[in-house]
Every structure is written in C-alpha cells, then in structure tokens.
Design a protein around this motif. Structure first.
Motif, PDB file in Angstrom:
ATOM      1  N   ASN A  10      43.258 -39.914  24.404  1.00 12.35           N
ATOM      2  CA  ASN A  10      42.347 -39.692  23.277  1.00 12.35           C
ATOM      3  C   ASN A  10      41.515 -40.939  22.995  1.00 12.35           C
ATOM      4  OD1 ASN A  10      42.905 -37.007  22.796  1.00 12.35           O
ATOM      5  ND2 ASN A  10      44.596 -37.481  21.430  1.00 12.35           N
ATOM      6  N   ALA A  11      42.102 -42.121  23.169  1.00 12.85           N
ATOM      7  CA  ALA A  11      41.341 -43.354  22.987  1.00 12.85           C
ATOM      8  C   ALA A  11      40.252 -43.479  24.045  1.00 12.85           C
ATOM      9  CB  ALA A  11      42.275 -44.558  23.033  1.00 12.85           C
ATOM     10  N   VAL A  12      40.565 -43.122  25.271  1.00 18.67           N
ATOM     11  CA  VAL A  12      39.553 -43.129  26.334  1.00 18.67           C
ATOM     12  C   VAL A  12      38.460 -42.111  26.021  1.00 18.67           C
ATOM     13  CG1 VAL A  12      39.151 -42.589  28.775  1.00 18.67           C
ATOM     14  CG2 VAL A  12      41.096 -44.009  28.123  1.00 18.67           C
ATOM     15  N   GLY A  13      38.859 -40.938  25.538  1.00 16.24           N
ATOM     16  CA  GLY A  13      37.875 -39.933  25.142  1.00 16.24           C
ATOM     17  C   GLY A  13      36.966 -40.433  24.036  1.00 16.24           C
ATOM     18  N   LEU A  14      37.529 -41.162  23.078  1.00 15.68           N
ATOM     19  CA  LEU A  14      36.717 -41.735  22.005  1.00 15.68           C
ATOM     20  C   LEU A  14      35.771 -42.810  22.540  1.00 15.68           C
ATOM     21  CD1 LEU A  14      39.284 -42.043  19.080  1.00 15.68           C
ATOM     22  CD2 LEU A  14      37.339 -40.496  19.229  1.00 15.68           C
ATOM     23  N   MET A  15      36.176 -43.520  23.573  1.00 15.40           N
ATOM     24  CA  MET A  15      35.297 -44.522  24.176  1.00 15.40           C
ATOM     25  C   MET A  15      34.141 -43.880  24.949  1.00 15.40           C
ATOM     26  SD  MET A  15      36.166 -47.610  23.417  1.00 15.40           S
ATOM     27  CE  MET A  15      35.262 -48.540  24.623  1.00 15.40           C
ATOM     28  N   VAL A  16      34.364 -42.683  25.470  1.00 15.02           N
ATOM     29  CA  VAL A  16      33.328 -41.985  26.243  1.00 15.02           C
ATOM     30  C   VAL A  16      32.317 -41.299  25.322  1.00 15.02           C
ATOM     31  CG1 VAL A  16      32.975 -40.068  27.878  1.00 15.02           C
ATOM     32  CG2 VAL A  16      34.821 -41.702  28.249  1.00 15.02           C
ATOM     33  N   LEU A  17      32.733 -40.887  24.141  1.00 14.53           N
ATOM     34  CA  LEU A  17      31.863 -40.139  23.224  1.00 14.53           C
ATOM     35  C   LEU A  17      30.505 -40.788  22.964  1.00 14.53           C
ATOM     36  CD1 LEU A  17      34.055 -38.556  20.400  1.00 14.53           C
ATOM     37  CD2 LEU A  17      32.758 -37.421  22.191  1.00 14.53           C
ATOM     38  N   PRO A  18      30.418 -42.110  22.713  1.00 16.54           N
ATOM     39  CA  PRO A  18      29.100 -42.694  22.438  1.00 16.54           C
ATOM     40  C   PRO A  18      28.108 -42.567  23.598  1.00 16.54           C
ATOM     41  CG  PRO A  18      30.825 -44.192  21.749  1.00 16.54           C
ATOM     42  CD  PRO A  18      31.482 -43.078  22.492  1.00 16.54           C
ATOM     43  N   TYR A  19      28.614 -42.436  24.820  1.00 17.78           N
ATOM     44  CA  TYR A  19      27.730 -42.272  25.968  1.00 17.78           C
ATOM     45  C   TYR A  19      27.137 -40.867  26.043  1.00 17.78           C
ATOM     46  CZ  TYR A  19      29.685 -46.697  27.447  1.00 17.78           C
ATOM     47  OH  TYR A  19      30.075 -48.016  27.491  1.00 17.78           O
ATOM     48  N   ILE A  20      27.780 -39.922  25.382  1.00 18.37           N
ATOM     49  CA  ILE A  20      27.324 -38.532  25.383  1.00 18.37           C
ATOM     50  C   ILE A  20      26.563 -38.202  24.113  1.00 18.37           C
ATOM     51  CG2 ILE A  20      28.087 -36.134  25.506  1.00 18.37           C
ATOM     52  CD1 ILE A  20      30.604 -37.144  26.956  1.00 18.37           C
ATOM     53  N   ILE A  24      27.791 -41.372  17.307  1.00 13.68           N
ATOM     54  CA  ILE A  24      29.124 -41.977  17.237  1.00 13.68           C
ATOM     55  C   ILE A  24      29.083 -43.303  17.989  1.00 13.68           C
ATOM     56  CG2 ILE A  24      31.541 -41.737  17.928  1.00 13.68           C
ATOM     57  CD1 ILE A  24      31.240 -38.743  17.525  1.00 13.68           C
ATOM     58  N   ARG A  25      29.661 -44.348  17.361  1.00 15.37           N
ATOM     59  CA  ARG A  25      29.728 -45.669  17.984  1.00 15.37           C
ATOM     60  C   ARG A  25      31.159 -46.184  17.914  1.00 15.37           C
ATOM     61  NH1 ARG A  25      25.937 -46.118  14.269  1.00 15.37           N
ATOM     62  NH2 ARG A  25      27.057 -47.756  13.143  1.00 15.37           N
ATOM     63  N   VAL A  26      31.591 -46.802  18.992  1.00 13.84           N
ATOM     64  CA  VAL A  26      32.907 -47.440  19.042  1.00 13.84           C
ATOM     65  C   VAL A  26      32.686 -48.882  19.476  1.00 13.84           C
ATOM     66  CG1 VAL A  26      35.218 -47.374  20.041  1.00 13.84           C
ATOM     67  CG2 VAL A  26      33.972 -45.251  19.683  1.00 13.84           C
ATOM     68  N   ASP A  27      33.137 -49.838  18.667  1.00 15.52           N
ATOM     69  CA  ASP A  27      32.877 -51.249  18.939  1.00 15.52           C
ATOM     70  C   ASP A  27      33.766 -51.824  20.036  1.00 15.52           C
ATOM     71  OD1 ASP A  27      30.952 -51.130  16.986  1.00 15.52           O
ATOM     72  OD2 ASP A  27      32.197 -52.068  15.440  1.00 15.52           O
ATOM     73  N   SER A  28      35.025 -51.380  20.110  1.00 12.66           N
ATOM     74  CA  SER A  28      35.940 -51.936  21.105  1.00 12.66           C
ATOM     75  C   SER A  28      37.022 -50.911  21.435  1.00 12.66           C
ATOM     76  CB  SER A  28      36.589 -53.217  20.579  1.00 12.66           C
ATOM     77  OG  SER A  28      37.414 -52.929  19.476  1.00 12.66           O
ATOM     78  N   PHE A  29      37.769 -51.219  22.493  1.00 17.50           N
ATOM     79  CA  PHE A  29      38.858 -50.320  22.865  1.00 17.50           C
ATOM     80  C   PHE A  29      39.975 -50.363  21.831  1.00 17.50           C
ATOM     81  CE2 PHE A  29      42.622 -49.042  25.389  1.00 17.50           C
ATOM     82  CZ  PHE A  29      42.195 -47.767  25.700  1.00 17.50           C
TER      83      PHE A  29
END
Length: 111
Positions: A10-20, A24-29
């Motif tokens: 789920n964390a990896v999925g959250l990291m991919v979301l901003p590219y799609i 949504i923005r995620v600052d770090s892993f």
C-alpha cells in the motif's frame, strides 16, 4: 498475505499515485509508510462505522457510495499525515479507486 507485506504494498501504491494523478503528492517514502499505516487503521476502525450509517444511501446508489467513503478515508489521511497531500475531495475519490487497482495489481505480482 502477511500484514507487513500488505502495508508495504500500500505504501508503494501511495508512492505511485502522484505519477498517475495530479491531485495527490507524497514527499517521501516514510510519509507513504505512515500514510499507509494510518489509512489501514482508518479503514479498520472508522470506515465500518461510516458504512453502517450510510447503508441506506449505499443501497440506493447500488454500492457506488462506497467510492465516496473510500475517498473520504484517503482525504482524511491527507489531512492527518504530514508529507502526504490530497488537494481535493475529487482527487481523493479518484485516488482511492486507483489505489485499490494498484494494490490488487501489486498483490497479484507478488503472489
């Protein structure tokens, strides 16, 4: 699948979301890990209560209101977790749909 593996997926999925999705923005892993943890807890504790109280609306919309509830959970996590930003409620709804799809795909790839 073990809980920690699902949490990491789920964390990896959250990291991919901003590219799609632009909203949504995620600052770090680390922020994604915390957001995934809080999202899991919110889905386990708060979501069932909200689904119970919105059951009539969910029945009328043939279950489509569940997308709104899932979006609300993601939006709520965006308010709580520093480093995880959700710009609008509509972005949260689309983000929750995409996160569900990404999670399913990543789970399939791991198995």
């Amino acid at each position: 699948m073990p809980v920690i593996a699902r949490w990491l997926l789920n964390a990896v999925g959250l990291m991919v979301l901003p590219y799609i999705l632009n909203g949504i923005r995620v600052d770090s892993f680390v922020a994604a890990l915390i957001a995934a943890l809080i999202l899991g807890l919110a889905n386990a504790l708060i979501r069932p209560v909200i689904l119970f109280f919105t059951l009539p609306l969910n029945v009328v919309t043939l279950g489509l209101f569940t997308f709104v509830v899932n979006g609300f959970m993601l939006w709520l996590v965006g308010l709580v977790v520093k480093g995880f930003h959700v710009d609008s409620f509509l972005s949260a709804v689309f983000g929750s749909i995409l996160l569900s799809i990404l999670s399913a795909v990543l789970t399939r790839l791991i198995r």
